[in-house]
Design a protein around this motif. Structure first.
Motif, PDB file in Angstrom:
ATOM      1  N   SER A 129       0.844  -1.201   0.000  1.00  0.00           N
ATOM      2  CA  SER A 129       0.000   0.000   0.000  1.00  0.00           C
ATOM      3  C   SER A 129       0.883   1.257   0.000  1.00  0.00           C
ATOM      4  CB  SER A 129      -0.955   0.000   1.189  1.00  0.00           C
ATOM      5  OG  SER A 129      -0.259  -0.049   2.407  1.00  0.00           O
ATOM      6  N   TYR A 130       0.406   2.266  -0.704  1.00  0.00           N
ATOM      7  CA  TYR A 130       1.181   3.488  -0.908  1.00  0.00           C
ATOM      8  C   TYR A 130       0.240   4.609  -1.301  1.00  0.00           C
ATOM      9  CZ  TYR A 130       0.422   2.005  -5.700  1.00  0.00           C
ATOM     10  OH  TYR A 130      -0.188   1.602  -6.859  1.00  0.00           O
ATOM     11  N   GLU A 131       0.749   5.803  -1.280  1.00  0.00           N
ATOM     12  CA  GLU A 131       0.066   6.963  -1.846  1.00  0.00           C
ATOM     13  C   GLU A 131       0.982   7.542  -2.913  1.00  0.00           C
ATOM     14  OE1 GLU A 131      -2.340   8.461   2.144  1.00  0.00           O
ATOM     15  OE2 GLU A 131      -0.549   9.554   1.496  1.00  0.00           O
ATOM     16  N   PHE A 132       0.452   7.687  -4.107  1.00  0.00           N
ATOM     17  CA  PHE A 132       1.211   8.246  -5.231  1.00  0.00           C
ATOM     18  C   PHE A 132       0.590   9.595  -5.553  1.00  0.00           C
ATOM     19  CE2 PHE A 132       3.366   6.988  -9.502  1.00  0.00           C
ATOM     20  CZ  PHE A 132       3.648   8.315  -9.790  1.00  0.00           C
ATOM     21  N   ARG A 133       1.347  10.659  -5.282  1.00  0.00           N
ATOM     22  CA  ARG A 133       0.874  12.004  -5.592  1.00  0.00           C
ATOM     23  C   ARG A 133       1.604  12.526  -6.822  1.00  0.00           C
ATOM     24  NH1 ARG A 133      -0.215  12.002   0.080  1.00  0.00           N
ATOM     25  NH2 ARG A 133      -2.168  13.147   0.422  1.00  0.00           N
ATOM     26  N   LEU A 134       0.853  13.166  -7.690  1.00  0.00           N
ATOM     27  CA  LEU A 134       1.410  13.714  -8.935  1.00  0.00           C
ATOM     28  C   LEU A 134       0.973  15.159  -9.069  1.00  0.00           C
ATOM     29  CD1 LEU A 134       2.751  13.356 -11.809  1.00  0.00           C
ATOM     30  CD2 LEU A 134       0.455  12.720 -12.609  1.00  0.00           C
ATOM     31  N   ARG A 135       1.942  16.043  -9.230  1.00  0.00           N
ATOM     32  CA  ARG A 135       1.610  17.431  -9.574  1.00  0.00           C
ATOM     33  C   ARG A 135       2.080  17.689 -11.002  1.00  0.00           C
ATOM     34  NH1 ARG A 135       2.560  22.815  -6.020  1.00  0.00           N
ATOM     35  NH2 ARG A 135       0.647  21.975  -5.124  1.00  0.00           N
ATOM     36  N   VAL A 136       1.155  18.175 -11.840  1.00  0.00           N
ATOM     37  CA  VAL A 136       1.495  18.596 -13.207  1.00  0.00           C
ATOM     38  C   VAL A 136       1.363  20.112 -13.248  1.00  0.00           C
ATOM     39  CG1 VAL A 136       0.969  18.377 -15.663  1.00  0.00           C
ATOM     40  CG2 VAL A 136       0.588  16.418 -14.131  1.00  0.00           C
ATOM     41  N   THR A 137       2.442  20.772 -13.657  1.00  0.00           N
ATOM     42  CA  THR A 137       2.497  22.243 -13.641  1.00  0.00           C
ATOM     43  C   THR A 137       2.866  22.762 -15.023  1.00  0.00           C
ATOM     44  OG1 THR A 137       3.314  22.168 -11.354  1.00  0.00           O
ATOM     45  CG2 THR A 137       3.587  24.241 -12.530  1.00  0.00           C
ATOM     46  N   LEU A 138       2.179  23.805 -15.442  1.00  0.00           N
ATOM     47  CA  LEU A 138       2.536  24.514 -16.673  1.00  0.00           C
ATOM     48  C   LEU A 138       3.114  25.858 -16.250  1.00  0.00           C
ATOM     49  CD1 LEU A 138       2.353  24.224 -19.794  1.00  0.00           C
ATOM     50  CD2 LEU A 138       0.203  25.493 -19.663  1.00  0.00           C
ATOM     51  N   GLY A 139       4.409  26.052 -16.503  1.00  0.00           N
ATOM     52  CA  GLY A 139       5.092  27.267 -16.053  1.00  0.00           C
ATOM     53  C   GLY A 139       4.776  28.462 -16.928  1.00  0.00           C
ATOM     54  N   PRO A 140       5.125  29.655 -16.461  1.00  0.00           N
ATOM     55  CA  PRO A 140       4.808  30.878 -17.210  1.00  0.00           C
ATOM     56  C   PRO A 140       5.475  30.934 -18.583  1.00  0.00           C
ATOM     57  CG  PRO A 140       6.190  31.364 -15.294  1.00  0.00           C
ATOM     58  CD  PRO A 140       5.777  29.938 -15.177  1.00  0.00           C
ATOM     59  N   GLY A 141       6.587  30.229 -18.769  1.00  0.00           N
ATOM     60  CA  GLY A 141       7.223  30.210 -20.090  1.00  0.00           C
ATOM     61  C   GLY A 141       6.758  29.041 -20.941  1.00  0.00           C
ATOM     62  N   ASP A 143       6.894  25.874 -19.879  1.00  0.00           N
ATOM     63  CA  ASP A 143       7.556  24.626 -19.470  1.00  0.00           C
ATOM     64  C   ASP A 143       6.548  23.717 -18.778  1.00  0.00           C
ATOM     65  OD1 ASP A 143       9.769  25.915 -20.362  1.00  0.00           O
ATOM     66  OD2 ASP A 143      10.832  25.979 -18.450  1.00  0.00           O
ATOM     67  N   LEU A 144       6.737  22.422 -18.978  1.00  0.00           N
ATOM     68  CA  LEU A 144       5.851  21.423 -18.367  1.00  0.00           C
ATOM     69  C   LEU A 144       6.628  20.687 -17.292  1.00  0.00           C
ATOM     70  CD1 LEU A 144       3.073  19.905 -18.577  1.00  0.00           C
ATOM     71  CD2 LEU A 144       4.247  18.291 -20.095  1.00  0.00           C
ATOM     72  N   MET A 145       6.075  20.621 -16.077  1.00  0.00           N
ATOM     73  CA  MET A 145       6.750  19.938 -14.976  1.00  0.00           C
ATOM     74  C   MET A 145       5.857  18.864 -14.394  1.00  0.00           C
ATOM     75  SD  MET A 145       8.407  23.280 -13.247  1.00  0.00           S
ATOM     76  CE  MET A 145       7.282  24.333 -14.124  1.00  0.00           C
ATOM     77  N   LEU A 146       6.426  17.673 -14.190  1.00  0.00           N
ATOM     78  CA  LEU A 146       5.726  16.589 -13.511  1.00  0.00           C
ATOM     79  C   LEU A 146       6.530  16.218 -12.275  1.00  0.00           C
ATOM     80  CD1 LEU A 146       5.147  16.192 -16.741  1.00  0.00           C
ATOM     81  CD2 LEU A 146       4.181  14.021 -15.994  1.00  0.00           C
ATOM     82  N   THR A 147       5.876  16.268 -11.126  1.00  0.00           N
ATOM     83  CA  THR A 147       6.535  15.882  -9.875  1.00  0.00           C
ATOM     84  C   THR A 147       5.755  14.733  -9.263  1.00  0.00           C
ATOM     85  OG1 THR A 147       7.211  18.178  -9.533  1.00  0.00           O
ATOM     86  CG2 THR A 147       7.385  16.689  -7.648  1.00  0.00           C
ATOM     87  N   SER A 148       6.430  13.616  -9.048  1.00  0.00           N
ATOM     88  CA  SER A 148       5.800  12.441  -8.440  1.00  0.00           C
ATOM     89  C   SER A 148       6.336  12.264  -7.029  1.00  0.00           C
ATOM     90  CB  SER A 148       6.114  11.179  -9.248  1.00  0.00           C
ATOM     91  OG  SER A 148       5.440  11.204 -10.491  1.00  0.00           O
ATOM     92  N   ARG A 149       5.429  11.972  -6.110  1.00  0.00           N
ATOM     93  CA  ARG A 149       5.806  11.626  -4.735  1.00  0.00           C
ATOM     94  C   ARG A 149       5.135  10.304  -4.398  1.00  0.00           C
ATOM     95  NH1 ARG A 149       5.741  16.685  -0.624  1.00  0.00           N
ATOM     96  NH2 ARG A 149       7.374  17.918  -1.596  1.00  0.00           N
ATOM     97  N   ILE A 150       5.930   9.329  -4.037  1.00  0.00           N
ATOM     98  CA  ILE A 150       5.398   8.014  -3.677  1.00  0.00           C
ATOM     99  C   ILE A 150       5.771   7.746  -2.232  1.00  0.00           C
ATOM    100  CG2 ILE A 150       5.503   5.534  -4.159  1.00  0.00           C
ATOM    101  CD1 ILE A 150       6.191   6.399  -7.109  1.00  0.00           C
ATOM    102  N   ARG A 151       4.747   7.553  -1.391  1.00  0.00           N
ATOM    103  CA  ARG A 151       4.980   7.302   0.042  1.00  0.00           C
ATOM    104  C   ARG A 151       4.552   5.885   0.388  1.00  0.00           C
ATOM    105  NH1 ARG A 151       5.998  10.026   4.543  1.00  0.00           N
ATOM    106  NH2 ARG A 151       5.840  12.054   3.544  1.00  0.00           N
ATOM    107  N   ASN A 152       5.419   5.187   1.102  1.00  0.00           N
ATOM    108  CA  ASN A 152       5.119   3.837   1.576  1.00  0.00           C
ATOM    109  C   ASN A 152       4.203   3.937   2.793  1.00  0.00           C
ATOM    110  OD1 ASN A 152       5.091   1.299   2.741  1.00  0.00           O
ATOM    111  ND2 ASN A 152       7.269   0.912   2.447  1.00  0.00           N
ATOM    112  N   THR A 153       2.938   3.491   2.633  1.00  0.00           N
ATOM    113  CA  THR A 153       1.992   3.488   3.753  1.00  0.00           C
ATOM    114  C   THR A 153       1.772   2.057   4.249  1.00  0.00           C
ATOM    115  OG1 THR A 153       0.137   3.426   2.182  1.00  0.00           O
ATOM    116  CG2 THR A 153       0.811   5.583   2.993  1.00  0.00           C
TER     117      THR A 153
END
Length: 311
Positions: A129-141, A143-153
Motif C-alpha cells: 500500500s502506498y500513496e502516489f501524488r502527482l503534480r502537473v504544472t505549466l510554467g509561465p514560459g 515549461d511542463l513539470m511533472l513531480t511524483s511523490r510516492i509514500r510507503n503506507t
C-alpha cells in the motif's frame, strides 16, 4: 476579461473521460487525463503540439493511452506477474484534496494535484500500500513539470522501478539527435539487456532503438533539425534515461500505433530502472521531470546544443 478561459479547467475528453486543461496566459497549454494521471497534450504558445499521441490511441480502459506521458509504476518493463510498465497508467486517479507542501508555486503557474492509492484488486496484483501524488504544472514560459511523490503506507518495505514514458513529437526521426548521453553506458533491450558504452558524439536514428542509459546527467537535449527546435529534459531523482523508437517493422506490429508514426516520435524517458528504489514504511520518494522547448541556435552550420545543456 469575460470569455477568458480559466487557467485550470476540468472537462470531458475522448470517450467522455474526464481531463484537466492547464493554460498559460501566453497561450501554451497541457491536458491531463484522470485515467492514468496521463498527460496527453502539451502545446506551445503558437498552439503547436509538442508531445506525440498516436492517431490510433485507444481511450478505453483498461487499455493504456498510446503517446503523451504514460507513468510506468510500480515497474518499468516486463517482470513477474505485473503487467508491462505496471498499472498506474491504466487506473483512475483523483484530485488530491490534501497535497503536501511542494516548493512554492507562483500564482502565475497553472497546476493540478492528483493522487492514486491502490484498491483491493491492485493489492492482489502487487501487495503493497502506498500513496502516489502527482503534480502537473505549466510554467509561465510554457515549461511542463511533472513531480511524483510516492509514500510507503505499508508495514513493510517495497521496491519499484519507474519511468515518465515521454513521447516527443518530432518532424522526422532521421533528422533528430540526442545530446547529453554520449560516452555513457547503456543496457540494450534489443540484445537481452547486454551492457555497452555509447560511442557516437551524439545519438542519431536509422533503425529500431530501445536503450536504457545509466548514470545520466540531469539535463538531456533532443534536437529536431527540421523544426529548428530543441527539447530540454531536466530531471531529479531519476538516474536513468530510456531512448525508444520502434522503427518500421515493430511499428506495424503495434495495434494502437500507425504504421508510419515512428517517423514522427521519439521516446526519451526520465527513469529509475537499473536499480530499484526501495522505500521503508513511512518513507517517500520524489522524482521530477521538467520539459521545455526552445528554438535551436546555429553556429557554423551546426546546431549548438551546448549552450542549451549549459544554460
Amino acid at each position: 476579461m469575460s470569455g477568458e478561459k480559466p487557467p485550470v479547467e476540468i472537462c470531458k475528453g475522448v470517450n467522455g473521460l474526464d481531463k484537466v486543461v492547464l493554460r498559460e496566459v501566453r497561450g501554451s497549454s497541457a491536458e491531463v487525463y484522470f485515467y492514468g494521471g496521463h498527460v496527453t497534450s502539451w502545446k506551445n504558445d503558437h498552439g503547436e503540439e509538442l508531445l506525440f499521441l498516436s492517431s490510433k490511441a485507444i481511450f478505453k480502459p483498461p487499455k493504456a493511452i498510446r503517446g503523451g506521458i504514460p507513468i510506468c509504476f510500480p515497474q518499468f518493463g516486463n517482470h513477474g506477474n505485473l503487467e508491462q510498465h505496471g498499472y498506474a497508467r491504466n487506473r483512475f486517479w483523483s484530485i488530491d484534496k490534501d497535497p503536501p507542501p511542494f516548493s512554492t508555486v507562483s500564482p502565475n503557474k497553472a497546476y493540478i494535484d492528483l493522487i492514486f492509492k491502490p484498491n483491493e484488486e491492485d493489492l492482489k496484483i502487487w501487495p503493497h500500500s502506498y500513496e502516489f501524488r502527482l503534480r502537473v504544472t505549466l510554467g509561465p514560459g510554457g515549461d511542463l513539470m511533472l513531480t511524483s511523490r510516492i509514500r510507503n503506507t505499508d508495514g513493510k518495505p517495497f521496491s519499484f522501478t519507474f519511468a515518465y514514458h515521454t513521447y516527443l513529437s518530432v518532424s522526422d526521426i532521421s533528422e533528430v539527435r540526442v545530446e547529453g548521453l554520449e560516452t555513457l553506458d547503456y543496457l540494450d533491450n534489443l540484445k537481452d539487456k547486454e551492457r555497452f558504452t555509447e560511442q557516437g558524439d551524439a545519438i542519431t536514428f536509422e533503425s529500431e532503438v530501445d536503450k536504457i542509459y545509466l548514470a545520466t546527467p540531469t539535463k538531456i537535449a533532443v534536437i529536431d533539425h527540421e523544426k529548428k527546435r530543441t527539447f530540454v529534459l531536466r530531471k531529479d531523482g531519476l538516474p536513468d534515461a530510456v531512448v525508444w523508437n520502434p522503427w518500421e517493422k515493430k511499428a506495424k506490429s503495434i495495434a494502437d500505433f500507425g504504421d508510419d508514426e515512428y517517423k514522427h516520435m521519439l521516446c526519451v524517458e526520465a527513469a529509475a530502472v537499473e536499480k530499484a528504489i526501495t522505500l521503508k514504511p513511512g518513507e517517500e520518494w520524489k522524482g521530477r521531470l521538467e520539459l521545455s522547448a526552445v528554438p535551436s541556435s546555429y553556429r557554423s552550420g551546426q546546431l549548438d546544443p551546448q549552450r542549451v545543456l549549459q544554460g
